[in-house]
Design an enzyme around this catalytic site. Structure first.
Site, PDB file in Angstrom:
ATOM      1  N   HIS A   1      44.008  39.673  14.926  1.00  0.00           N
ATOM      2  CA  HIS A   1      42.600  40.025  15.058  1.00  0.00           C
ATOM      3  C   HIS A   1      42.254  40.327  16.509  1.00  0.00           C
ATOM      4  CE1 HIS A   1      41.463  35.959  16.645  1.00  0.00           C
ATOM      5  NE2 HIS A   1      42.417  35.536  15.829  1.00  0.00           N
TER       6      HIS A   1
ATOM      7  N   GLU B   1      38.027  37.949  12.076  1.00  0.00           N
ATOM      8  CA  GLU B   1      38.764  36.729  11.721  1.00  0.00           C
ATOM      9  C   GLU B   1      38.012  35.485  12.161  1.00  0.00           C
ATOM     10  OE1 GLU B   1      41.575  33.388  11.862  1.00  0.00           O
ATOM     11  OE2 GLU B   1      40.417  34.220  13.515  1.00  0.00           O
ATOM     12  N   GLU B   2      37.367  35.566  13.327  1.00  0.00           N
ATOM     13  CA  GLU B   2      36.656  34.413  13.867  1.00  0.00           C
ATOM     14  C   GLU B   2      35.275  34.226  13.237  1.00  0.00           C
ATOM     15  OE1 GLU B   2      38.175  32.377  15.511  1.00  0.00           O
ATOM     16  OE2 GLU B   2      39.575  33.271  16.939  1.00  0.00           O
TER      17      GLU B   2
ATOM     18  N   HIS C   1      39.483  28.725  22.212  1.00  0.00           N
ATOM     19  CA  HIS C   1      38.054  28.531  21.971  1.00  0.00           C
ATOM     20  C   HIS C   1      37.375  27.734  23.088  1.00  0.00           C
ATOM     21  CE1 HIS C   1      38.063  29.474  17.363  1.00  0.00           C
ATOM     22  NE2 HIS C   1      38.973  30.185  18.017  1.00  0.00           N
TER      23      HIS C   1
ATOM     24  N   GLU D   1      48.681  34.090  15.429  1.00  0.00           N
ATOM     25  CA  GLU D   1      47.867  32.940  15.819  1.00  0.00           C
ATOM     26  C   GLU D   1      48.642  32.034  16.781  1.00  0.00           C
ATOM     27  OE1 GLU D   1      44.816  32.400  15.354  1.00  0.00           O
ATOM     28  OE2 GLU D   1      44.317  33.810  13.756  1.00  0.00           O
TER      29      GLU D   1
ATOM     30  N   ASP E   1      38.983  40.379  17.471  1.00  0.00           N
ATOM     31  CA  ASP E   1      37.735  39.690  17.816  1.00  0.00           C
ATOM     32  C   ASP E   1      38.027  38.331  18.436  1.00  0.00           C
ATOM     33  OD1 ASP E   1      38.659  38.987  15.158  1.00  0.00           O
ATOM     34  OD2 ASP E   1      36.789  37.881  14.865  1.00  0.00           O
TER      35      ASP E   1
ATOM     36  N   ASP F   1      44.200  33.395  21.998  1.00  0.00           N
ATOM     37  CA  ASP F   1      43.723  33.595  20.618  1.00  0.00           C
ATOM     38  C   ASP F   1      42.903  34.875  20.523  1.00  0.00           C
ATOM     39  OD1 ASP F   1      43.107  33.170  17.976  1.00  0.00           O
ATOM     40  OD2 ASP F   1      41.669  31.572  18.352  1.00  0.00           O
TER      41      ASP F   1
END
Length: 383
Positions: free
Chosen positions: A73, A141-142, A356, A170, A75, A107
């Site tokens: 992903h 995805e997030e 994150h 991931e 995003d 990520d």
């Protein structure tokens, strides 16, 4: 930061991707950059914009042999307070400790760059490779994940596309790149429970029914329940309450309703229907007036030892000299959608220590190792 001329192809591409502020569901032209690179390497490209989400599907090779898919992903999650970052969250620089800093470094824009460069190198070295290499990339995805990988997989299934193996980028590693790969994930079943009582004055409880008091014994039973024992691949199913809301805000009013949000992370030893039935039985046992809205985020999936795990573990050993450990721990990923095609799925990416977080970062040299691991996996499976 190292001068751009000193950066490896993977790090140069990772920096370009990180500098694009692609907060869910925005893609910020990350996919255009990836498609430009893959197209130049001979991949056929199929953009798939679904609702407000950018996705693309790319293929190199033929239909006759096995198909390996790189999935990921573009995003990223919001940065949080930018002032708290040591460097700008989208500056994409390598600090004095050799860390690539920026939102998405771990990520998972670092993985995306490694995938693209590994694929470029492989098709240049093996232009007549067997089977096909594909890319399935999304910008959702997030977030809700309704119009991203899930929707693309539905389209692929409708036209009978076959995916034998999939590597999701991931960040799976714990301490050193490649020390852990995810070969499955638990299912995620969420619920919003409404318990009805009767509002009243706290001084006259006999004229009211307090839903907080009514639910308390049932909630205690739910939290103490042993749902299953797990198995060799999965830990036992867990039940966790994340939110409890009731009351008017006044100190002298018994609330009329109570809302509880909870979640199961469940192993293959439990089923959605079985968990729902057991919750219902406990609530009914306590005589509650209740209603539940269930939300299934994903079923558990497992890739048992086979061609893909063997190739990935061998590539990690060849590149790093270390053994890898398969694991099913952690949250969900888009691998749960791809696994519905009967695909062997693993997650393999950089160290996840800062994902994150403010000051997300990854050891820059790890991305070059990851590129080599992806490349050697391709060689083992498709050369």
């Amino acid at each position: 930061m190292s001068a751009a001329v000193d950066l490896s192809p993977t790090l140069a591409l990772a920096c370009e991707l990180i500098r694009r502020p692609s907060i869910t569901p925005l893609d910020a032209d990350c996919q255009a950059l990836m498609m430009q690179r893959l197209g130049a390497a001979g991949f056929t490209l199929e953009p798939m914009r679904i609702q407000d989400v950018d996705n693309f599907w790319a293929r190199h090779g033929n239909q006759d042999g096995p198909v390996l898919c790189f999935a990921g992903h573009t995003d990223v999650v919001p940065t949080g307070p930018a002032a708290q970052w040591q460097h700008g969250p989208f500056d994409a620089l390598i600090d004095e400790h050799g860390m690539l800093c920026g939102r998405g470094a771990a990520d998972m824009k670092g993985s995306l760059a490694a995938m693209v460069v590994a694929a470029e190198r492989f098709v240049a070295d093996y232009p007549a490779h067997r089977g096909a290499i594909t890319f399935l990339i999304t910008s959702d995805e997030e977030g809700p994940a309704h119009h991203g990988t899930k929707a693309v997989v539905e389209r692929l299934a409708a036209r009978n596309e076959r995916l034998d193996w999939c590597i999701v980028g991931e960040p799976s590693s714990t301490t050193l790149v490649g020390d852990v790969v995810k070969n499955g994930r638990r299912g995620s079943l969420g619920a919003t429970l409404l318990v009805r009582g009767k509002q009243g004055h706290v001084a006259y409880p006999h004229l009211a029914r307090n839903p907080i008091h009514l639910l308390a014994p049932a909630l205690a039973e739910l939290t103490a329940e042993h749902w299953d024992d797990g198995n060799a691949f999965f830990p036992p199913t867990s039940f966790q309450v994340s939110n409890i809301n009731g009351g008017t805000g006044a100190t002298n009013v018994i609330p009329g309703e109570l809302t509880v949000v909870f979640n199961f992370r469940f192993s293959t030893e439990s089923t959605v229907e079985g968990l729902q039935q057991r919750v219902s039985a406990i609530l009914d046992k306590h005589g509650l007036d209740w209603h539940i809205d269930w939300a299934l985020s994903g079923l558990p999936f497992l890739t048992e030892p086979g061609d893909l795990l063997t190739a990935v573990a061998g590539a990690i050993k060849d590149v790093t000299g270390r053994e890898t450990q398969p694991s099913t721990s952690g949250g969900t990923s888009d691998g749960r959608f791809i696994a519905t095609l009967g695909t062997q799925v693993v997650e393999l990416g950089p160290v996840n220590a800062t994902i994150h977080q403010v000051d997300e970062r990854v050891l820059a040299s790890d991305l070059d190792l990851l590129t080599d691991i992806y490349y050697h996996t391709l060689v083992k499976l498709l050369a």
